[in-house]
Design a protein around this motif. Structure first.
Motif, mmCIF file in Angstrom:
data_model
loop_
_atom_site.group_PDB
_atom_site.id
_atom_site.type_symbol
_atom_site.label_atom_id
_atom_site.label_comp_id
_atom_site.label_asym_id
_atom_site.label_seq_id
_atom_site.Cartn_x
_atom_site.Cartn_y
_atom_site.Cartn_z
ATOM 1 N N LEU B 416 95.848 22.203 53.956
ATOM 2 C CA LEU B 416 95.311 23.552 53.871
ATOM 3 C C LEU B 416 94.318 23.638 52.717
ATOM 4 O O LEU B 416 94.447 22.934 51.723
ATOM 5 N N ARG B 421 93.405 28.172 54.754
ATOM 6 C CA ARG B 421 92.865 27.784 56.050
ATOM 7 C C ARG B 421 92.985 26.281 56.237
ATOM 8 O O ARG B 421 93.328 25.561 55.317
ATOM 9 N N ARG B 422 92.709 25.855 57.454
ATOM 10 C CA ARG B 422 92.857 24.436 57.739
ATOM 11 C C ARG B 422 91.819 23.619 56.986
ATOM 12 O O ARG B 422 90.628 23.932 57.022
ATOM 13 N N PHE B 438 99.274 19.737 59.719
ATOM 14 C CA PHE B 438 98.826 21.008 60.268
ATOM 15 C C PHE B 438 99.330 21.145 61.705
ATOM 16 O O PHE B 438 99.820 22.183 62.122
ATOM 17 N N LYS B 442 101.775 24.201 62.089
ATOM 18 C CA LYS B 442 101.058 25.404 62.506
ATOM 19 C C LYS B 442 101.119 25.647 64.011
ATOM 20 O O LYS B 442 100.872 26.752 64.469
#
Lengths: 517, 1042
Positions: B416, B421-422, B438, B442
């Motif tokens: 992150l 955010r990614r 991720f 996620k």
């Protein structure tokens, strides 16, 4: 006692068997219908007509040099093909499958309900399918098509397919002429997303198919009849209001215009230099065609550029001002940034399958060959103007519209457009037709180019791949056909294909029947 | 039909009531001991002669049975002489059985739950004890079957917790339909469905997600025995469902007498120990030039350009965690002669080696047996299973490919950015694969199942020659599937995130009724059974999909843009009605003949073809019963010959006889025909199967050998075959094709040492399967399953023989796998007639042949399961080796890594390379083709890596020796336990799974499956792409009862 019990047991089994039949009668899918009605079938079939042409259009657009690949060495740029791929086989898919037997379903339903209008429309769609698919793929499965319990299929000649188009079109015309039974504009309008139930326009559409059918054999001295072509054109569209416009709701990628940014199909393509030169005064000195700005997009430095065969855009790097723009009005496309398109490159733009201006250029060509130059010039002018009207109709900004109209007036008066029948040439007609068919009419343009064997006398300024830029399997020849769909014919119907030479590496360069004398 | 069921039930109950009035039975009890050492014998079969009534002795050797006056009781037990005792005046019979190693009186469960003496069977069956499966410590008991049964081939999908597994018995007979055996629990078929992704709105191909197969709901703690009916000969009475054999499970029942409470618990850890490893020298880029925005690793040596500061991260080790599994089972049983009950509850919590992967299960089973009247007995069971399974994505967008592709000079744990955010390794583009962390944290892919299986059996014995039995059962389950794809994830980026949900409600109802009459004519004993079954299966799926998430992390369909939401309803129903019959003849306990017949009516076939009959016959001949063999018995104790022949049929997938229309999303909506053509003249699939075998026991059963040869022919197969679109569809539905499967199965049991304190048993299962495609439906070259076309141009296919005849323009085609159902079909190299690879004169690279040709055969030469069990006093050790010889595997991970510059095989990229072949310069077919001498330096020619065809990534003849299970157990001796009152018995154990794997395979694990068990046909066994290898598991556990 025991005996009684045993007998009752056997009797029980017997009861089971008699009520069996009803108990087992559950083989109807409750989630998906297995029969349907015309009004529910027609909208997606019409959608498939657009899909058929547009999917293959990516590649015929390269053969005809409306656009070329942004990267160097693209096989289609080089008049090759993608081996082991279904690319170029979409007409085939639509004609046999997604439109395919749905036509029979409409006919069946219409027959029972005396809906002759639906029947005529269904036949018209199939006639269009035969015509467009054979123009792309040549020989087709005709006589054995859709035959139950058949697993391999023989091919029939293109001549037979052309005859079938005429036969089916005549049937469609007869059906569409009927007014008895359950024929009504309101009923047909439920499914007819193009003409809203207006049968007279469908009749014009069928005549347009027949005009194409008669015109495509112009090289056949024995059977080509310019008068017949003119007759069909006159019975077809009389203005842009008659165009076969397939609408797009553009709520998602499945109902959006193929050429629009939502579907994002055109990111790897760039307008060709050949096309840019036709519009910017290079090929036709005298004036700049208003359609240059009306249809194409300039690089960031405001210069309209195109790419050449096999080279791609050497400046295809983000940030370079001379990078050739893509079709959505920006020079640095990405998948995630929203983009807007002009003219046919917008998400909601209807797909004009056959147009009034195409018919006028068909008439101009026929009249020219016949020797009636006055008629040819008239049709030529009508064609140009109808297309200019159409391009103008997408310009909503008042200033831009004024600019377009000013340019238009100048252009029409300039030497870029033939002013008299005396100076009118076949090249003028075919090149104006080529411009006016930009994007939506790539297949018809490819038919034209093949009829004239990509002649640079007709298509001035057209630079074709040669030598090492030509696809290596072509044996020096240009592309004259699309291969039938790979996952249909190349995998599952090879034996029949082999009889045509379809397994040869250069099959796509084999000339078609329609273009031969 | 429902009425029929009601009526039959009422009738049955009436019978029960009326006959109870005539009851003249007595309850006989007693104790059975062994004559040599006076030890109590638990598990001795006690049968009232001439009836199906009987019981088995409990742990104390005691039994109670209800028998009429003057009846004779038959006591039989493996390794002991069968003994018949006529009931006298006493109600107590204590007997001792003599050892007789010359006979085998083992009782096994055969079709429809009928117990039969194994010696009476004319076909091969094999039994696995529930304890063995329990000891193997698998969540999915099917995984414990590998190596324990000859002719059985188990393939796990992956090494995740809650993954599916596939079992095939005697190879795959059907190229397009299911090849899974029928699963039967206590006489009733249960569902082993695996969710098919076709029911999702997004219509996915069964390869990016895995779901547990429903047979895995069966709790190993509740399994008494698993009987494997390998072929149609054994399973003929089960009908079409058992065309591929049957796995017949008998659950534990309580024994009358003292109540027992048992606890069985274990704790396991799992570790990944096999993994494909990539190179850590060259960075991203192309043609040797470093470019961090290029996805493939054809850039410069990162040490030279200093990218990443020379640091190399071990993202693999950082990613995988230690899996922990715990399992607790408490069972309570007890009751009296009139009624017993057993309640078993199990809780399993399995945390996989991949973060977020878990499987939690609660399993409750209640079984009650009641002798309502001396003639009427009921067995009722109720089973609830609640499963909660979270699976990571697999395949192309899964964590595994993600981890392979992640730059080794970056720490993948930093997935992150500072603002949550990614973290992207390059651009705001969909091309950057998900960071594996991720991906699993996620994105969500879970399924939750609630399942209830109820089963009511009535057995009624009105007279000593007639018995009537009926079973009614329902298997009802509901599963909620949920996939949440984060808007910033690779798979979710274009949709701006999506939620793909489905709820499946399934209902299987089954009822059968059968009557058995027995009569003896001197030495000829006969029994005749007639019966009928009704089967109704209904699978209803409601799916919903939506995209464009408002909140990036909120997993709910309500979090999607309403205009993007789409629904799909799927209802599939299949009904089957059958009548069946069986005649058994036994002549002098020496010659056994059994003839069966069954007629099915299936709702899935056109009315005129929906009825089909198939017979079977089997013959068992115990030749050692012949007088001439009497003197041989010291050497050959037992010998039997078996012959069996069966025909089978199979029906179609529901609703396929007529094509369906599917909704369209083009402008204006509406319906168009789907992919699948119909066929209103479809016939049932047919098959013929023959098997013969011999069973031999030597030296008083110290050595046992069971050999079986079988030969199955399946023809008129129903396939959805891809055909020319000239049909009007993509797939035609047709009958045709012919497939042969044959094989050899051998079981060898040796007891090298047998002493009072020490015993060593060896048990070897050998399987050799062969398959042959005689022809394919529609006479096509290839039948393939599109689910298996999962990476590159290679797929699992059945290939027609004589491929070259289909390709007039090719002088040479690859033929490995030609004429095999287990072929790998894919791109090969273009070759001249001598087989030389053609090389392009302009590039110096080989030219690939874009025609799907046979390039491999996944069928192994043979498989061996080798189990050694040692018992020393109170210690026992069991070791199961799984050995496989041959069979090709597609190393998709390696192909991926090779084509993206990650493979260690492409580290020598700086060395010039000349591809071995001949130039395609027009002379390639001449007698003197030009040998290629064009040198390519791969480092500067990244197209080099793409020039290797799929053929090069098929690893041939993969062998393995795998230590599947080891269990070491210490049982507390009675001497120790007798000192206290709390515990009656107890043991502790240590076990390990997948302790080692020796193989010539270069990838992680050759025994994985590219698709889930939901894929039909031959499946994607041997497709190693994006799938986790099996982890190593170590378990400690204990069980005790009090």
């Amino acid at each position: 006692m025991k005996k009684t019990q045993f007998i009752s047991l056997v009797a029980l089994l017997g009861v089971g068997l008699t009520s069996c039949e009803k108990y087992l009668d559950v083989n109807f899918d409750p989630s998906f219908p297995q029969v349907s009605q015309g009004f529910a079938l027609l909208p997606p079939m019409i959608g498939q007509m657009s899909r058929a042409e547009t999917f293959d259009g990516r590649f015929t657009g390269q053969y005809t040099q409306y656009w070329l690949s942004s990267a160097a060495g693209n096989v289609w740029d080089r008049h090759g093909y993608a081996a082991g791929s279904d690319n170029g086989g979409e007409m085939w898919r639509s004609h046999y499958w997604t439109i395919g037997k749905n036509v029979d379903l409409i006919i069946e339903d219409a027959m029972a309900k005396q809906q002759w209008d639906y029947m005529g429309v269904a036949k018209a769609i199939r006639a269009w399918g035969w015509q467009s698919t054979t123009d792309a793929n040549g020989e087709m499965i005709l006589k054995q098509a859709w035959e139950p319990n058949r697993y391999v299929f023989d091919y029939d000649s293109q001549e037979d397919v052309y005859k079938e188009v005429v036969r089916l079109s005549n049937e469609a015309l007869a059906d569409l002429a009927k007014t008895d039974g359950a024929v009504s504009a309101a009923s047909l309008g439920r499914g007819d997303i193009v003409y809203k139930g207006d049968r007279t326009k469908w009749i014009k559409f069928v005549n347009a198919i027949l005009a194409r059918n008669a015109n495509h054999i112009s090289n056949k001295k024995g059977s080509y009849n310019p008068d017949a072509v003119i007759k069909f054109v006159d019975a077809s569209f009389s203005s842009n209001a008659d165009n076969f416009d397939i609408p797009h709701d553009a709520t998602s990628t499945t109902d959006a215009n193929f050429w629009g940014p939502l579907r994002n199909n055109m990111n790897a393509f760039r307008q060709s230099n050949y096309l840019v030169n036709l519009l910017n005064g290079t090929t036709f000195p005298g004036a700049i065609d208003p359609r240059l700005a009306g249809m194409l997009t300039a690089s960031d430095d405001k210069v309209f550029r195109g790419v050449n065969v096999n080279v791609g855009d050497p400046n295809n790097v983000a940030g370079r001002p001379n990078r050739v723009a893509n079709f959505w009005g920006q020079s640095q496309p990405t998948a995630t940034t929203p983009a807007t398109g002009k003219s046919i490159f917008d998400n909601k733009t209807p797909h004009p399958l056959i147009t009034y201006w195409e018919m006028q250029f068909v008439k101009a060509e026929a009249a020219f060959i016949k020797g009636d130059k006055a008629m040819a010039l008239d049709a030529y002018n009508k064609g140009i103007n109808a297309h200019l009207d159409w391009v103008a109709s997408f310009i909503t900004d008042a200033t831009a519209r004024t600019a377009f109209n000013t340019e238009r007036t100048a252009y029409l008066k300039s030497s870029a457009v033939a002013q008299t029948s005396a100076v009118l040439t076949l090249s003028d007609i075919m090149t104006q037709k080529y411009i006016s068919m930009f994007v939506h009419g790539h297949m018809e343009s490819w038919v034209d180019m093949r009829r004239y064997k990509y002649s640079s006398d007709v298509y001035k300024g057209l630079t074709l791949p040669t030598g090492t830029t030509l696809f290596p399997d072509n044996n020096g020849k240009l592309a004259y056909r699309l291969r039938p769909r790979f996952n249909s014919e190349y995998v599952w119907n090879r034996a029949a294909l082999d009889k045509l030479g379809g397994l040869n590496a250069d099959f796509h360069t084999k000339e078609m029947w329609f273009m031969q004398p | 039909m429902k009425q029929l069921l009601h009526r039959s039930m009422t009738l049955l109950v009436c019978w029960g009531l009326s006959f109870s009035l005539f009851a003249q039975d007595r309850v006989i009890s007693g104790k059975v001991t062994g004559s040599t050492d006076n030890s109590v014998l638990p598990g001795v079969s006690v049968v009232v002669k001439g009836t199906a009534r009987g019981t088995t002795t409990d742990n104390n050797g005691e039994f109670k049975v209800t028998a009429p006056n003057n009846a004779t009781l038959i006591f039989s037990y493996i390794g002991y002489l069968r003994q018949e005792v006529k009931i006298g005046s006493s109600n107590v019979i204590n007997i001792s059985l003599d050892n007789d190693e010359n006979t085998l009186n083992e009782v096994v469960v055969t079709a429809l739950g009928v117990k039969q003496e194994k010696r009476a069977l004319g076909f091969a069956v094999q039994e696995v004890k529930g304890q063995d499966l329990l000891d193997s410590q698998r969540d999915n008991f099917m995984m414990g079957l590998q190596g324990r049964v000859a002719g059985l081939q188990m393939t796990p999908t992956s090494g995740t917790a809650g993954g599916s597994a596939v079992i095939q018995l005697r190879g795959a007979g059907s190229i397009g339909n299911s090849n899974q055996p029928l699963y039967v629990v206590d006489g009733l078929p249960i569902s082993n469905s695996t969710f098919g992704q076709g029911a999702l709105v997004t219509d996915r191909p069964n390869r990016d997600m895995d779901y547990q197969n429903r047979a895995a709901d069966i709790n190993p703690n509740d399994i008494e025995t698993v009987t494997v009916l390998k072929g149609p000969e054994a399973a003929a009475l089960y009908g079409i469902e058992a065309a591929n054999g049957a796995i017949v499970i008998t659950t534990k029942k309580a024994k009358a007498g003292r109540s027992t409470i048992s606890y069985n618990g274990s704790l396991s850890t799992r570790d990944m120990y096999r993994f494909p490893e990539g190179q850590t020298q060259y960075g991203r880029g192309f043609n040797g030039v470093f470019n961090p925005n290029n996805f493939s690793y054809f850039g410069a040596d990162i040490n030279q350009i200093g990218e990443g500061g020379g640091k190399v991260y071990n993202n693999i080790d950082n990613f995988f965690q230690q899996g922990v599994r715990q399992s607790h089972n408490i069972s309570m049983e007890g009751g009296s002669e009139r009624a017993t009950y057993r309640l078993s509850t199990t809780y399993v919590s399995d945390k996989g080696v991949v973060p977020t992967n878990k499987m939690d299960q609660i399993n409750i089973r209640l079984t009650g047996v009641a002798q309502l009247t001396p003639k009427l007995r009921t067995t009722t069971s109720f089973n609830y299973v609640g499963t909660n399974n979270d699976q990571p994505l697999r395949g192309a967008q899964g964590f595994l490919i993600g981890i392979l592709a992640y730059p080794f000079y970056l720490d993948a744990q930093n997935y992150l950015t500072a603002d949550g955010r990614r973290f992207r390794t390059f651009g705001e583009d969909a091309n950057d694969l998900d960071n594996p962390f991720f991906n699993v944290y996620k994105n969500i892919n879970g399924n939750r199942t609630n399942r209830t299986v109820g089963n009511v059996q009535l057995e009624y014995n009105p007279t000593n020659w007639l018995s009537v039995a009926s079973i009614l059962g329902a298997d009802i389950f509901s599963t909620r599937y949920n996939r949440f794809q984060h808007p910033e994830s690779n798979a979710g980026i274009t949709a701006k995130g999506f939620v793909d949900n489905a709820t499946e409600n399934s209902q299987l109802l089954n009822a059968n009724l059968r009557a058995t009459a027995k009569k003896d004519f001197g030495k000829l004993r006969t029994s005749l059974m007639v019966g009928s079954t009704v089967d109704d299966r209904r699978y209803e799926t409601a799916a919903i999909y939506g995209q464009q998430l408002y909140l990036p992390d909120f997993n709910s369909i309500n979090n999607t843009l309403p205009t993007t939401q789409r629904n799909k309803a799927t209802l599939v129903q299949r009904r089957l009605v059958s009548i069946l019959g069986q005649l058994n003849l036994n002549y002098g306990d020496m010659l056994y003949l059994s003839v069966t017949g069954r007629n099915d009516w299936s709702s899935t076939l056109p009315v005129q073809n929906n009825s089909f009959f198939y017979p079977s016959a089997s013959l068992g001949f115990i030749f050692t019963e012949l007088p001439s063999f009497e003197k041989q018995q010291q050497f050959l104790s037992y010998g039997k010959l078996r012959f069996a022949y069966a025909e089978v049929g199979n029906d179609a997938t529901p609703y396929r006889t007529r094509p369906r229309l599917v909704p369209q999303t083009t402008t204006g909506g509406g319906f168009l025909y789907d992919f699948y053509g119909g066929n209103d003249n479809l016939r049932p699939e047919r098959g013929q199967s023959f098997e013969t075998g011999v069973e031999l026991r030597f030296f008083k059963n110290r050595i046992g050998l069971d050999l079986t040869y079988f030969n199955k022919r399946n023809f008129d197969q129903i396939t959805t075959q891809r055909l020319s679109y000239g049909t009007g569809f993509i797939f035609g539905l047709l009958n045709g094709g012919e497939i042969k499967n044959s094989g050899l199965e051998a079981q060898l049991n040796i007891t090298p040492v047998k002493m009072k304190d020490f015993q060593w048993d060896m048990n070897l299962n050998f399987t050799k399967l062969q398959n042959e495609v005689i022809s394919l439906p529609g006479n096509v070259t290839e039948y393939y399953n599109s689910d298996t076309w999962l990476y590159g141009n290679i797929r699992a296919s059945a290939m027609a023989p004589n491929q070259i005849s289909f390709y007039p323009n090719l002088s040479y085609v690859t033929t490995r796998g030609e004429g095999k159902t287990t072929a790998l079909a894919g791109y090969s190299y273009l070759r001249n007639k001598r087989g030389d690879i053609l090389v392009s004169p302009s590039t110096g690279l080989p030219i690939s042949n874009p025609v799907f040709l046979p390039i491999g055969d996944r069928n192994p030469d043979f498989m061996i399961g080798f189990q050694n069990s040692f018992r020393y006093k109170d210690w026992s050790l069991s070791v199961l080796l799984d050995i496989r010889k041959g069979g090709d595997v597609f190393n998709g991970n390696e192909m991926y890594m090779f084509r993206n510059g990650l493979s260690t095989r492409v580290l020598d990229r700086a060395n010039p390379y000349v591809f071995q072949g001949v130039l395609r310069d027009g002379r390639e077919e001449s007698d003197a083709p030009t040998v290629n001498t064009i040198q390519v330096t791969p480092q500067f020619r990244s197209d080099f890596y793409g020039a290797f065809a799929e053929e090069s990534f098929v690893e041939r003849d993969i062998n393995w020796i795998r230590l599947r299970d080891v269990t070491l157990r210490y049982t507390f001796p009675q001497s120790l336990l007798s000192k206290q009152k709390a515990f009656r018995s107890g043991s502790i154990f240590l076990s390990a799974n997948e302790l080692f794997l020796l193989t010539n395979y270069t990838g992680a694990d050759p025994d994985v499956n590219g698709t889930s068990a939901g894929t039909l046909g031959i499946g994607a066994r041997g497709f190693d792409y994006g799938t986790l290898a099996l982890p190593r598991t170590m378990t400690v556990g204990l069980n005790f009862s009090f």
